[in-house]
Design a protein around this motif. Sequence first.
Motif, PDB file in Angstrom:
ATOM      1  N   ASP A 227      -0.744   4.996  -0.569  1.00 15.34           N
ATOM      2  CA  ASP A 227      -1.327   5.191  -1.901  1.00 15.34           C
ATOM      3  C   ASP A 227      -2.835   5.012  -1.803  1.00 15.34           C
ATOM      4  OD1 ASP A 227      -2.113   5.243  -4.512  1.00 15.34           O
ATOM      5  OD2 ASP A 227      -0.958   3.483  -5.141  1.00 15.34           O
ATOM      6  N   PHE A 228      -3.592   6.089  -1.973  1.00 12.69           N
ATOM      7  CA  PHE A 228      -5.042   6.006  -1.946  1.00 12.69           C
ATOM      8  C   PHE A 228      -5.647   6.315  -3.317  1.00 12.69           C
ATOM      9  CE2 PHE A 228      -5.257   4.816   2.262  1.00 12.69           C
ATOM     10  CZ  PHE A 228      -6.558   4.766   2.736  1.00 12.69           C
ATOM     11  N   LEU A 229      -4.875   6.000  -4.373  1.00 16.06           N
ATOM     12  CA  LEU A 229      -5.381   6.087  -5.739  1.00 16.06           C
ATOM     13  C   LEU A 229      -5.248   4.754  -6.459  1.00 16.06           C
ATOM     14  CD1 LEU A 229      -6.610   7.991  -7.868  1.00 16.06           C
ATOM     15  CD2 LEU A 229      -4.275   8.465  -8.642  1.00 16.06           C
TER      16      LEU A 229
ATOM     17  N   PRO B 280      -4.922   0.224  -2.449  1.00 14.50           N
ATOM     18  CA  PRO B 280      -4.810  -1.186  -2.826  1.00 14.50           C
ATOM     19  C   PRO B 280      -5.632  -2.066  -1.875  1.00 14.50           C
ATOM     20  CG  PRO B 280      -2.662  -0.136  -2.943  1.00 14.50           C
ATOM     21  CD  PRO B 280      -3.595   0.858  -2.313  1.00 14.50           C
ATOM     22  N   LEU B 281      -6.145  -3.158  -2.406  1.00 18.36           N
ATOM     23  CA  LEU B 281      -7.046  -4.009  -1.627  1.00 18.36           C
ATOM     24  C   LEU B 281      -6.321  -4.840  -0.587  1.00 18.36           C
ATOM     25  CD1 LEU B 281      -9.422  -5.255  -4.483  1.00 18.36           C
ATOM     26  CD2 LEU B 281      -9.328  -3.028  -3.338  1.00 18.36           C
TER      27      LEU B 281
ATOM     28  N   VAL C   9       0.818  -1.220   0.000  1.00 23.43           N
ATOM     29  CA  VAL C   9       0.000   0.000   0.000  1.00 23.43           C
ATOM     30  C   VAL C   9       0.850   1.268   0.000  1.00 23.43           C
ATOM     31  CG1 VAL C   9      -1.906  -1.124   1.207  1.00 23.43           C
ATOM     32  CG2 VAL C   9      -0.142   0.054   2.528  1.00 23.43           C
ATOM     33  N   TYR C  10       2.171   1.100  -0.059  1.00 23.22           N
ATOM     34  CA  TYR C  10       3.070   2.247   0.110  1.00 23.22           C
ATOM     35  C   TYR C  10       3.753   2.663  -1.198  1.00 23.22           C
ATOM     36  CZ  TYR C  10       2.712   1.094   5.094  1.00 23.22           C
ATOM     37  OH  TYR C  10       2.257   0.816   6.362  1.00 23.22           O
ATOM     38  N   LEU C  11       4.057   3.958  -1.252  1.00 21.96           N
ATOM     39  CA  LEU C  11       4.883   4.542  -2.302  1.00 21.96           C
ATOM     40  C   LEU C  11       5.965   5.394  -1.654  1.00 21.96           C
ATOM     41  CD1 LEU C  11       2.029   5.645  -4.722  1.00 21.96           C
ATOM     42  CD2 LEU C  11       3.770   3.927  -5.250  1.00 21.96           C
ATOM     43  N   TRP C  12       7.116   5.498  -2.297  1.00 16.65           N
ATOM     44  CA  TRP C  12       8.199   6.347  -1.824  1.00 16.65           C
ATOM     45  C   TRP C  12       8.586   7.328  -2.916  1.00 16.65           C
ATOM     46  CZ3 TRP C  12       7.569   1.381  -0.295  1.00 16.65           C
ATOM     47  CH2 TRP C  12       7.721   1.086   1.066  1.00 16.65           C
ATOM     48  N   ASP C  13       8.886   8.568  -2.528  1.00 21.03           N
ATOM     49  CA  ASP C  13       9.359   9.539  -3.508  1.00 21.03           C
ATOM     50  C   ASP C  13      10.885   9.534  -3.543  1.00 21.03           C
ATOM     51  OD1 ASP C  13      10.320  11.123  -1.404  1.00 21.03           O
ATOM     52  OD2 ASP C  13       8.657  12.547  -1.478  1.00 21.03           O
TER      53      ASP C  13
ATOM     54  N   GLN D 103      -3.926  -5.331  -6.276  1.00 21.00           N
ATOM     55  CA  GLN D 103      -3.186  -6.372  -5.565  1.00 21.00           C
ATOM     56  C   GLN D 103      -1.982  -5.819  -4.810  1.00 21.00           C
ATOM     57  OE1 GLN D 103      -4.101  -6.315  -8.750  1.00 21.00           O
ATOM     58  NE2 GLN D 103      -4.979  -8.258  -9.397  1.00 21.00           N
ATOM     59  N   GLY D 104      -1.829  -4.513  -4.791  1.00 20.19           N
ATOM     60  CA  GLY D 104      -0.695  -3.888  -4.127  1.00 20.19           C
ATOM     61  C   GLY D 104       0.472  -3.722  -5.076  1.00 20.19           C
ATOM     62  N   HIS D 105       1.315  -2.756  -4.779  1.00 24.69           N
ATOM     63  CA  HIS D 105       2.455  -2.470  -5.655  1.00 24.69           C
ATOM     64  C   HIS D 105       3.461  -3.616  -5.642  1.00 24.69           C
ATOM     65  CE1 HIS D 105       1.534   1.700  -6.719  1.00 24.69           C
ATOM     66  NE2 HIS D 105       1.002   1.795  -5.514  1.00 24.69           N
ATOM     67  N   CYS D 106       3.878  -3.991  -6.848  1.00 23.75           N
ATOM     68  CA  CYS D 106       4.967  -4.958  -7.034  1.00 23.75           C
ATOM     69  C   CYS D 106       4.732  -6.259  -6.278  1.00 23.75           C
ATOM     70  CB  CYS D 106       6.308  -4.331  -6.627  1.00 23.75           C
ATOM     71  SG  CYS D 106       6.753  -2.868  -7.578  1.00 23.75           S
ATOM     72  N   HIS D 107       3.540  -6.804  -6.412  1.00 21.48           N
ATOM     73  CA  HIS D 107       3.252  -8.067  -5.728  1.00 21.48           C
ATOM     74  C   HIS D 107       4.227  -9.132  -6.224  1.00 21.48           C
ATOM     75  CE1 HIS D 107       1.250 -11.644  -4.306  1.00 21.48           C
ATOM     76  NE2 HIS D 107       0.443 -10.887  -3.562  1.00 21.48           N
TER      77      HIS D 107
END
Length: 413
Positions: free
Chosen positions: A49-51, A391-392, A37-41, A59-63
């Motif tokens: 991440d709420f988009l 993400p779910l 559920v996370y993003l880093w700059d 399924q979440g980033h980079c599953h």
Amino acid sequence: MKVEEIVGTQEVIAQEQKYGAHNYSPLPVVLTKGEGVYLWDIEGNRYYDFLSAYSAVNQGHCHPKIIGAMTAQASRLTLTSRAFYNDRLGDAEKFVCKFFGYDKALFMNAGSEAVETAIKLARKWGYTKKGIAANTAMILAAERNFHGRTTGIISFSTDPSSTEGFGPANPGYKVIPFNDLQALETELINHPEICAFLVEPIQGEAGVLIPEEGYLKKAHELCKKYNVKLITDEIQTGIGRTGRMLAAYYDDVHADMLIVGKALSGGVMPVSAVLCDDEIMLCIKPGEHGSTFGGNPIAAAVTIASMEVMLDEKLTENAFAMGKIFRERMSALQLKRPDLISAVRGKGLLNALDIIPDEKFGSASDVCLMLMKKGLLCKATHKHTIRFSPPLVITEAQVQECCDLIENVILSI
């Protein structure tokens, strides 16, 4: 030519502004990494991440399972075009057909491609099976729809930002009010040349607009009565986003044609598909439609892995439960700030807040900027609506933490 290393948020934004088209207005954050559920700059700051890339990253980033399927296939075979068979596409077609209950699947890439594909299929069915006179087939769409931005699709858009300066519009479409069964039946009675009704079960881009319970079911019954095909665009609402695998399932609707995309690949590459039965799909013959990259081996492998993640991790059920918690918290927040929040609505983890304009900050976009500075990324849709769609894979503890963050920002205004 050597590519110079760019360091710093403002430098990256400046470079994109100089060399890229100005067709988006992103928040001023430059992202470099995602996990769950996370993003880093690029400065090392972490965000919720709420988009979810407009609901593509369900399924979440980079599953790891999805990335594993993609990289394994990429090392074997990436592309053959459809001039030849490949050993992965049939598996993906069988998987989605069995899963969603259709005879056939036609894989494309972007969601807009799938919408255009569904339109072609509906018209061909109309001419070959319904007996509509040549070049007169009509497709109904709903006001405030968003199905993509190709020149064909914007021909039935009611959003001026999508249409102004891009005409002339293509013929063959009629727009009716969303959530209006009487308007639908009137058109079906008066225009026997209608071949399909194209609709989003929930209008996401319009601001998460939810029709009355039973609307889609009754719309489908009307379509059957007048020999018209119901096409549901579930590119954004599908694959578990709303707490059902498809949003149409809330009304127990099995559409004549189903369009899916976005989270079909878990957000790792463009994959979309149109599903329908043989009566419709086999109207199109070889040479009449296609895509070089549609149904490529990587897309096929990724699709199966993405759908298995949804099932194995029970993400649809999680979306339903976490969405209920989120809306309860936001409804309580609305009671504290009725001067700032005019509505809370949604299903599953597709939710929206309507913000009342205020001289202190302006619009929903200003609230999104405040949330970004506190570590939560979301985006306004239209002027006064904020869409929240994480993400779910999000947990209850994370939902509560994010609700605390949103509450602190709203109460500070």
